[in-house]
Enzyme design. Structure first.
Site, PDB file in Angstrom:
ATOM      1  N   ASN A 115       0.846  -1.188   0.000  1.00 25.55           N
ATOM      2  CA  ASN A 115       0.000   0.000   0.000  1.00 25.55           C
ATOM      3  C   ASN A 115       0.887   1.245   0.000  1.00 25.55           C
ATOM      4  O   ASN A 115       2.108   1.143  -0.070  1.00 25.55           O
ATOM      5  CB  ASN A 115      -0.953  -0.017   1.197  1.00 25.55           C
ATOM      6  CG  ASN A 115      -0.217  -0.177   2.508  1.00 25.55           C
ATOM      7  OD1 ASN A 115       0.504   0.726   2.940  1.00 25.55           O
ATOM      8  ND2 ASN A 115      -0.375  -1.332   3.151  1.00 25.55           N
ATOM      9  N   ARG A 116       0.269   2.408   0.112  1.00 25.32           N
ATOM     10  CA  ARG A 116       0.998   3.670  -0.067  1.00 25.32           C
ATOM     11  C   ARG A 116       1.627   4.224   1.221  1.00 25.32           C
ATOM     12  O   ARG A 116       2.227   5.289   1.204  1.00 25.32           O
ATOM     13  CB  ARG A 116       0.050   4.729  -0.656  1.00 25.32           C
ATOM     14  CG  ARG A 116      -0.495   4.366  -2.029  1.00 25.32           C
ATOM     15  CD  ARG A 116      -1.386   5.495  -2.546  1.00 25.32           C
ATOM     16  NE  ARG A 116      -2.040   5.131  -3.791  1.00 25.32           N
ATOM     17  CZ  ARG A 116      -1.505   5.251  -5.001  1.00 25.32           C
ATOM     18  NH1 ARG A 116      -0.269   5.730  -5.101  1.00 25.32           N
ATOM     19  NH2 ARG A 116      -2.165   4.907  -6.078  1.00 25.32           N
TER      20      ARG A 116
END
Length: 399
Positions: free
Chosen positions: A212-213
């Site tokens: 994810n970010r």
């Protein structure tokens, strides 16, 4: 951003080393953080960096001699020592370590140190052979027994061209050590805090991962905030490009399963767990042993299975648990549901789609969501300030 350096008085002693150029950056960074920095230069230090440089960076007069007419030390050399919260020597040469070990006060720096009773920290910088010399090692041991705090040195390439111990610790790490030293008797002294950070990675094959970010900035800021208040901090981090915080135990992990195991072990004797990591909800059921190759235009299907809920599976009689909820819609409702499902004392909710509050930003706008109480929204602030606000709210429970 407010740090423990704000309003502190620091005497920065600079001695005659090629690493003196780093001291200029250090003086600047400490001043920017809100500290009042009084620089004391030895005669040999002035061969490398002049007094005008430090005066311009700190906006304060620089002391260079015991008898200079424009220095308060020319009248009373204890004045500067008395008002300082900390004395830091960076770089500290083998010569100044020897003088300190034997109580020699033949210049303004050593006189100031001998007159002071506040913490003394030194960041050694010298050639590897000088650092390894029996006399230097003996002097260091003497100073450590007296309570002098050593920062480094590090191993690396030295000015002589040699590679070995003796390289001065880099400025960000020195500042981290100073913050920890100033805060060691803070309101969280004696508490053990576990913080998770960054986004976990789930292997698809030996080359590719699902992730994810998250960058880890929020978790790292919480770890630093707890350290600055005297806590013994363990930071369990998924892959991140951020430097390891000074004076924090960093445990690197990759997957959600690795993070779960590390968190469970670290929480055995912890007082507080803050799960700021973005843990993958799913992982591939059957990761490939070899890199998956493209086969024409055929689609690729990956079966996913749920990862365990780490914080829900952690329990302890005295453990306070705080979870994070990174949401993009219905933020408060979703966070409220997590308070109950995860069995936590607080959820820190934030809208990662909002400006200044997403992954990778230096700021965050959060809402503290409690069981049985109204949510408490906070304004947009630096992530270190968010970390301190979080700690302010759990501190009464820790006590």
């Amino acid at each position: 951003m407010t740090t423990i350096l704000n309003g502190k008085s620091i005497v920065l002693g600079v001695t005659g080393s090629i690493a003196a150029f780093k001291a200029a950056d250090l003086a600047s960074k400490l001043t920017q953080a809100g500290a009042s920095v009084d620089v004391v230069l030895t005669r040999s230090a002035q061969e490398f960096v002049g007094a005008a440089t430090f005066a311009g960076l700190t906006h304060r007069p620089v002391s260079t001699g015991l008898y200079e007419s424009n220095s308060e030390l020319g009248i009373d050399h204890v004045a500067l020592a008395r008002r300082a919260d900390l004395i830091l020597i960076a770089p500290a040469t083998a010569n100044v370590l020897a003088k300190l070990a034997h109580g020699i006060t033949d210049d303004v720096l050593t006189a100031t140190i001998l007159a002071g009773s506040q913490p003394l920290a030194v960041a050694p910088a010298m050639d590897a052979d000088m650092y390894g010399a029996a006399a230097t090692q003996a002097n260091m041991e003497t100073l450590k027994k007296r309570g002098v705090y050593f920062i480094g040195p590090e191993s690396g390439r030295l000015a002589s061209g040699l590679v070995g111990n003796g390289r001065m610790t880099e400025v960000p790490a020195i500042i981290g050590h100073i913050r920890a030293l100033l805060g060691r008797d803070g309101d969280m002294a004696g508490r053990r805090v576990v913080v998770s950070a960054s986004g976990t990675e789930e292997a698809i094959d030996p080359v590719r991962v699902l992730t994810n970010r998250s960058t880890g900035k929020m978790g790292y800021a919480i770890a630093e905030a707890a350290r600055d208040r005297g806590a013994d901090v363990t930071l369990i981090s998924a892959p991140s490009s951020l430097p390891a915080p000074a004076c924090v135990t960093l445990l690197p992990v990759s997957s959600a399963i690795e993070m779960r195991d590390a968190v469970q072990a670290a929480c055995a004797d912890a007082d507080l767990l803050v799960m700021a990591a973005a843990v993958s909800d799913y992982r591939p059921a059957n990761p490939a042993d070899q890199k998956i190759k493209k086969t024409g235009d055929d689609p690729l299907t990956i079966d996913l299975i749920q990862n365990p809920d780490i914080i829900a599976g952690i329990s302890g009689e005295r453990l306070i648990k705080v979870a994070f909820a990174a949401e993009t819609n219905d933020v408060i409702q979703n966070a409220g549901a997590k308070v109950l499902s995860k069995g936590v004392d607080m959820v820190v909710a934030n809208d990662v789609s909002a400006a200044g509050s997403g992954f990778g930003t230096d700021t965050n706008a959060v809402t503290f969501v409690y069981p049985g109480r109204d949510p408490e929204p906070m304004p947009l602030m630096d992530k270190l300030d968010v970390g301190n606000a979080l700690l302010d709210r759990v501190l009464p429970q820790l006590k």
